[in-house]
Scaffold this motif. Structure first.
Motif, PDB file in Angstrom:
ATOM      1  N   LEU B  35       0.797  -1.237   0.000  1.00  0.00           N
ATOM      2  CA  LEU B  35       0.000   0.000   0.000  1.00  0.00           C
ATOM      3  C   LEU B  35       0.829   1.286   0.000  1.00  0.00           C
ATOM      4  CD1 LEU B  35      -3.242  -0.257   2.192  1.00  0.00           C
ATOM      5  CD2 LEU B  35      -3.023   0.230  -0.241  1.00  0.00           C
ATOM      6  N   PRO B  36       1.817   1.408   0.905  1.00  0.00           N
ATOM      7  CA  PRO B  36       2.574   2.669   0.904  1.00  0.00           C
ATOM      8  C   PRO B  36       3.188   2.977  -0.465  1.00  0.00           C
ATOM      9  CG  PRO B  36       3.086   1.401   2.862  1.00  0.00           C
ATOM     10  CD  PRO B  36       2.272   0.509   1.976  1.00  0.00           C
ATOM     11  N   ARG B  37       3.675   1.937  -1.141  1.00  0.00           N
ATOM     12  CA  ARG B  37       4.322   2.155  -2.435  1.00  0.00           C
ATOM     13  C   ARG B  37       3.303   2.488  -3.518  1.00  0.00           C
ATOM     14  NH1 ARG B  37       4.985  -1.424  -5.984  1.00  0.00           N
ATOM     15  NH2 ARG B  37       4.753  -3.105  -4.477  1.00  0.00           N
ATOM     16  N   THR B  38       2.153   1.793  -3.514  1.00  0.00           N
ATOM     17  CA  THR B  38       1.179   2.097  -4.561  1.00  0.00           C
ATOM     18  C   THR B  38       0.579   3.489  -4.371  1.00  0.00           C
ATOM     19  OG1 THR B  38      -0.445   0.857  -3.304  1.00  0.00           O
ATOM     20  CG2 THR B  38       0.529  -0.261  -5.162  1.00  0.00           C
ATOM     21  N   ARG B  48       5.932  15.293   1.831  1.00  0.00           N
ATOM     22  CA  ARG B  48       7.026  15.643   2.741  1.00  0.00           C
ATOM     23  C   ARG B  48       8.305  15.813   1.931  1.00  0.00           C
ATOM     24  NH1 ARG B  48       5.412  14.189   8.155  1.00  0.00           N
ATOM     25  NH2 ARG B  48       3.263  13.500   8.055  1.00  0.00           N
ATOM     26  N   CYS B  49       9.454  15.503   2.556  1.00  0.00           N
ATOM     27  CA  CYS B  49      10.721  15.739   1.864  1.00  0.00           C
ATOM     28  C   CYS B  49      10.888  14.853   0.640  1.00  0.00           C
ATOM     29  CB  CYS B  49      11.874  15.559   2.845  1.00  0.00           C
ATOM     30  SG  CYS B  49      11.842  13.950   3.660  1.00  0.00           S
ATOM     31  N   CYS B  50      10.404  13.611   0.708  1.00  0.00           N
ATOM     32  CA  CYS B  50      10.555  12.685  -0.421  1.00  0.00           C
ATOM     33  C   CYS B  50       9.505  11.590  -0.303  1.00  0.00           C
ATOM     34  CB  CYS B  50      11.953  12.054  -0.409  1.00  0.00           C
ATOM     35  SG  CYS B  50      12.260  11.085   1.080  1.00  0.00           S
ATOM     36  N   ILE B  51       9.308  10.848  -1.382  1.00  0.00           N
ATOM     37  CA  ILE B  51       8.286   9.802  -1.331  1.00  0.00           C
ATOM     38  C   ILE B  51       8.619   8.714  -0.309  1.00  0.00           C
ATOM     39  CG2 ILE B  51       7.318  10.071  -3.659  1.00  0.00           C
ATOM     40  CD1 ILE B  51       9.177   7.680  -4.441  1.00  0.00           C
ATOM     41  N   TYR B  52       9.913   8.556   0.003  1.00  0.00           N
ATOM     42  CA  TYR B  52      10.288   7.502   0.947  1.00  0.00           C
ATOM     43  C   TYR B  52       9.789   7.833   2.347  1.00  0.00           C
ATOM     44  CZ  TYR B  52      12.834   6.421  -3.170  1.00  0.00           C
ATOM     45  OH  TYR B  52      13.113   6.161  -4.472  1.00  0.00           O
ATOM     46  N   LYS B  53       9.833   9.111   2.675  1.00  0.00           N
ATOM     47  CA  LYS B  53       9.304   9.509   3.980  1.00  0.00           C
ATOM     48  C   LYS B  53       7.777   9.377   3.952  1.00  0.00           C
ATOM     49  CE  LYS B  53       9.567  12.216   7.934  1.00  0.00           C
ATOM     50  NZ  LYS B  53      10.393  12.979   8.819  1.00  0.00           N
ATOM     51  N   ASP B  54       7.152   9.792   2.836  1.00  0.00           N
ATOM     52  CA  ASP B  54       5.700   9.627   2.723  1.00  0.00           C
ATOM     53  C   ASP B  54       5.293   8.169   2.910  1.00  0.00           C
ATOM     54  OD1 ASP B  54       5.010  12.279   2.340  1.00  0.00           O
ATOM     55  OD2 ASP B  54       5.310  12.192   0.169  1.00  0.00           O
ATOM     56  N   ARG B  55       6.067   7.283   2.277  1.00  0.00           N
ATOM     57  CA  ARG B  55       5.753   5.855   2.415  1.00  0.00           C
ATOM     58  C   ARG B  55       5.925   5.393   3.861  1.00  0.00           C
ATOM     59  NH1 ARG B  55       9.067   3.274  -2.690  1.00  0.00           N
ATOM     60  NH2 ARG B  55       7.982   4.414  -4.346  1.00  0.00           N
ATOM     61  N   ALA B  56       7.008   5.861   4.498  1.00  0.00           N
ATOM     62  CA  ALA B  56       7.267   5.435   5.882  1.00  0.00           C
ATOM     63  C   ALA B  56       6.136   5.897   6.800  1.00  0.00           C
ATOM     64  CB  ALA B  56       8.606   5.988   6.363  1.00  0.00           C
ATOM     65  N   ILE B  57       5.711   7.155   6.620  1.00  0.00           N
ATOM     66  CA  ILE B  57       4.640   7.669   7.478  1.00  0.00           C
ATOM     67  C   ILE B  57       3.331   6.937   7.172  1.00  0.00           C
ATOM     68  CG2 ILE B  57       3.333   9.726   8.168  1.00  0.00           C
ATOM     69  CD1 ILE B  57       6.296   9.819   8.959  1.00  0.00           C
ATOM     70  N   THR B  58       3.113   6.632   5.891  1.00  0.00           N
ATOM     71  CA  THR B  58       1.911   5.872   5.526  1.00  0.00           C
ATOM     72  C   THR B  58       1.902   4.525   6.245  1.00  0.00           C
ATOM     73  OG1 THR B  58       1.909   6.927   3.376  1.00  0.00           O
ATOM     74  CG2 THR B  58       0.582   4.954   3.581  1.00  0.00           C
ATOM     75  N   ALA B  59       3.067   3.887   6.307  1.00  0.00           N
ATOM     76  CA  ALA B  59       3.153   2.600   7.002  1.00  0.00           C
ATOM     77  C   ALA B  59       2.792   2.759   8.479  1.00  0.00           C
ATOM     78  CB  ALA B  59       4.547   2.012   6.857  1.00  0.00           C
ATOM     79  N   TYR B  60       3.254   3.841   9.101  1.00  0.00           N
ATOM     80  CA  TYR B  60       2.880   4.083  10.504  1.00  0.00           C
ATOM     81  C   TYR B  60       1.370   4.305  10.625  1.00  0.00           C
ATOM     82  CZ  TYR B  60       7.699   4.503  12.154  1.00  0.00           C
ATOM     83  OH  TYR B  60       8.984   4.240  12.517  1.00  0.00           O
ATOM     84  N   ARG B  61       0.807   5.070   9.689  1.00  0.00           N
ATOM     85  CA  ARG B  61      -0.652   5.289   9.720  1.00  0.00           C
ATOM     86  C   ARG B  61      -1.394   3.966   9.629  1.00  0.00           C
ATOM     87  NH1 ARG B  61      -1.108  10.409   9.582  1.00  0.00           N
ATOM     88  NH2 ARG B  61       0.117  11.669   8.161  1.00  0.00           N
ATOM     89  N   VAL B 100       0.992   8.095  18.900  1.00  0.00           N
ATOM     90  CA  VAL B 100       1.675   9.195  18.225  1.00  0.00           C
ATOM     91  C   VAL B 100       2.680   8.638  17.219  1.00  0.00           C
ATOM     92  CG1 VAL B 100       3.091  11.266  18.526  1.00  0.00           C
ATOM     93  CG2 VAL B 100       1.489  10.594  20.325  1.00  0.00           C
ATOM     94  N   ILE B 101       2.619   9.161  15.997  1.00  0.00           N
ATOM     95  CA  ILE B 101       3.621   8.815  14.985  1.00  0.00           C
ATOM     96  C   ILE B 101       4.744   9.826  15.151  1.00  0.00           C
ATOM     97  CG2 ILE B 101       4.066   8.544  12.521  1.00  0.00           C
ATOM     98  CD1 ILE B 101       1.009   8.278  12.142  1.00  0.00           C
ATOM     99  N   ASP B 102       5.721   9.501  15.988  1.00  0.00           N
ATOM    100  CA  ASP B 102       6.704  10.558  16.290  1.00  0.00           C
ATOM    101  C   ASP B 102       7.523  10.942  15.055  1.00  0.00           C
ATOM    102  OD1 ASP B 102       8.262   8.283  16.315  1.00  0.00           O
ATOM    103  OD2 ASP B 102       9.598   9.041  17.885  1.00  0.00           O
ATOM    104  N   GLU B 103       7.712   9.986  14.134  1.00  0.00           N
ATOM    105  CA  GLU B 103       8.398  10.297  12.873  1.00  0.00           C
ATOM    106  C   GLU B 103       7.609  11.320  12.052  1.00  0.00           C
ATOM    107  OE1 GLU B 103      11.192   9.100  11.152  1.00  0.00           O
ATOM    108  OE2 GLU B 103      11.822   8.300  13.090  1.00  0.00           O
ATOM    109  N   GLY B 104       6.294  11.357  12.258  1.00  0.00           N
ATOM    110  CA  GLY B 104       5.448  12.248  11.477  1.00  0.00           C
ATOM    111  C   GLY B 104       5.311  13.621  12.099  1.00  0.00           C
TER     112      GLY B 104
END
Lengths: 90, 488
Positions: B35-38, B48-61, B100-104
């Motif tokens: 899901l995060p990648r699609t 955010r700064c890059c899609i990799y961070k977006d994917r990481a935060i999506t995974a936390y969500r 809390v998603i502290d990375e987010g």
């Protein structure tokens, strides 16, 4: 006077949840000269949410053109373009 | 007042629907890691700064949506399929109800006051002259606030002749009425659960969506596909949340797979009746006042932050509690799911033996989307065995509870209502003061959410719309029989 720009906002459940409820207020946001040229209608589910290739809800159809992930801003811009096209085409 | 029209809401709702779609397609475990990648493919524009961070935060969500407490997980979390598997295997949900998603977390400003470039570095320099902590120095031709020394008093802002100093809020902290959300030593927020009242305001206040409730949708979804009957208990604020008439939403809930749909407004009538009797009894015994008891965030706030007021809080149970008790009698083998606008109810539900799970309307919406149900196209159906009246149905707007209780007091004693509409620091101070025995009235209604339950963090529709819908619904339901007289 040309035909009015037809704005159909899908108010099916998926579109509603993803923001269509807010889009219905667009009539209040239209600039005065545009109001008489635009007709805004809420329409029942048009089924686009079932097909992922159509994009994501909420969906709005403006004179036959489908907008996905519609926002107030996107819809307003599309209405303006459509009105201009009509004015230019006359 | 709650504003939900934003991208954080969109993302949250989209992910919930996607997770349930995978679940009902039978591919939750096999596909959730994609899901995060699609959602953020290589060519996507990063938020955010890059899609990799977006994917990481999506995974936390997605972890929060699977019900995980992110704080308890290792720095390098497990694959999502592992969390999905655990969600499918667990038999109960646990506290805390928030995560809390502290990375987010964007680690918003330490200090609320900030000198903008409108500062002209004037000769008078009233900012630095009036600063009680010598926190303002001049660098070049501009004032600068030393974050370590500043105490956020705001004097500098008040005295600047150029309006060059702005107030920058930290939205989650600003939203929290009890100071439970704080910065760690890196400036990122965490929740102090010893203070938290689970009102959920921070989850909707954070512009980065970095605080989430722990969802219970997978727990409910797996029961829907299993053998035991599943009963939905729907809060009165449901009116206007989804397109079409209320009966069509009820039909939609049945179509999701719930075997019975109960109206919590029935329980609200019982709460109002019992609170009325308790109020009369308390006043006759000499009590100065009574506080309502139905809002779990407020009762938790009293317990943790205004203990002197505790003795005035009605001991009557909440509408959810009465409805769940009825459900337990009528459907002894069933899984009982409360559906409402409230995050604090998730907390209340964990402590109520008759309640198995608590969903928000947002989670209910995800079920409708995942199941492809368009409520407005359905045949209307009615609630099972409801005894609700307009009084119980009027609970979810501020003054509704007072109105219902007053109705059942029926003039036996004189009622002077006091309303705390939206629990903030001021309201908490009022409750502390009332706890000393003096209040400007005798029936204290407290709603943690300003405007009442229809403005709760878990709603789908704009409260302005639902308020109108509820008004129309109550006007049309005016001739309903009072509680107890309805035929089963």
């Amino acid at each position: 006077m040309s035909a009015k720009v037809q704005v159909q906002i899908c108010v099916g459940t998926a579109c509603h949840i993803m923001g269509a409820a807010d889009l219905i207020t667009i009539e209040d946001l239209l600039a005065e000269p545009l109001r008489d040229r635009v007709e805004v209608k809420g329409v029942t589910c048009i089924g686009l949410c079932k097909d992922e290739t159509c994009g994501k809800p909420p969906f709005v159809i403006i004179d036959g053109e489908t907008l996905s992930e519609a926002t107030l801003d996107k819809v307003l811009r599309c209405i303006e373009q459509q009105v201009q096209r009509q004015v230019g085409g006359r | 007042m709650l504003v939900l029209e934003n991208r954080a809401t969109y993302i949250r709702r989209e992910l919930q629907a996607k997770v349930l779609k995978l679940f009902f397609a039978g591919s939750l475990v096999s596909d959730i890691d994609d899901l995060p990648r699609t959602l953020y493919p290589r060519k996507a524009d990063a938020i955010r700064c890059c899609i990799y961070k977006d994917r990481a935060i999506t995974a936390y969500r997605l972890m929060a949506i699977l019900g995980v407490s992110i704080e308890d997980e290792p720095d390098d979390p497990l694959p999502l399929r592992e969390y999905a598997r655990r969600a499918l295997e667990r038999s109960t949900v646990t506290e805390p109800v928030l995560t809390v998603i502290d990375e987010g977390c964007s680690a918003c400003v330490q200090n609320n006051y900030f000198v903008t470039n409108a500062c002209r570095g004037c000769v008078a320099r009233p900012c630095s002259v009036n600063c009680p902590r010598e926190a303002i120095s001049f660098q070049g031709d501009r004032a600068k606030i030393d974050p370590a020394a500043c105490v956020n008093c705001g004097r500098c802002q008040g005295v600047c002749p150029y309006n060059a100093i702005v107030y920058q809020p930290v939205p989650c902290e600003e939203g929290c009425p009890v100071g439970a959300i704080k910065k760690d030593d890196r400036g990122r927020e965490f929740i102090d659960y010893a203070l938290c009242i689970f009102c959920g305001r921070c989850t909707r206040a954070c512009p980065f969506g970095a605080i989430m409730e722990r969802f219970q949708m997978i727990d409910v979804a797996k029961h829907i596909l299993a053998d035991r009957p599943v009963v939905a208990m729907v809060a009165p604020s449901i009116v206007g949340q989804f397109p079409g008439a209320l009966g069509q939403t009820v039909a939609g809930i049945r179509q999701i797979g719930f075997d019975a749909v109960l109206e919590v407004a029935s329980g609200a009538d019982v709460t109002a009746q019992n609170e009325a009797a308790e109020f009369v009894e308390r006043l006759e015994k000499g009590d100065a006042m009574m506080g309502t008891s139905c809002c779990p965030a407020y009762t938790e706030a009293v317990r943790k932050h205004a203990p002197d007021f505790q003795k005035y809080v009605s001991s009557t149970r909440t509408p959810m509690s009465y409805t769940a008790e009825t459900a337990a009698q009528q459907y002894p083998d069933a899984v009982k799911v409360f559906i409402g606008p409230c995050i604090a109810k998730k907390f209340e539900g964990i402590h109520d033996d008759n309640v198995d799970y608590v969903l928000t309307y947002e989670e209910l919406g995800a079920f409708l989307m995942a199941r492809g149900i368009d409520t407005a196209s359905l045949e209307e159906t009615v609630f099972d065995a409801t005894t609700a009246t307009v009084h119980g149905r009027g609970f979810p707007v501020s003054c509704g509870v007072t109105g219902a209780v007053e109705h059942y007091i029926d003039g036996q004693v004189s009622v002077e209502p006091v309303l705390i509409d939206g629990l903030k620091k001021k309201g908490l101070n009022q409750l502390r003061a009332f706890g000393k025995g003096k209040a400007p009235g005798n029936l204290i209604e407290v709603m943690s959410c300003e405007g009442g339950c229809i403005c709760g963090p878990g709603v789908v529709s704009n409260p302005k719309t639902t308020q109108r819908a509820l008004k129309a619904f109550l006007a049309q339901a005016d001739d309903n029989p009072p509680a107890g007289e309805a035929t089963p």
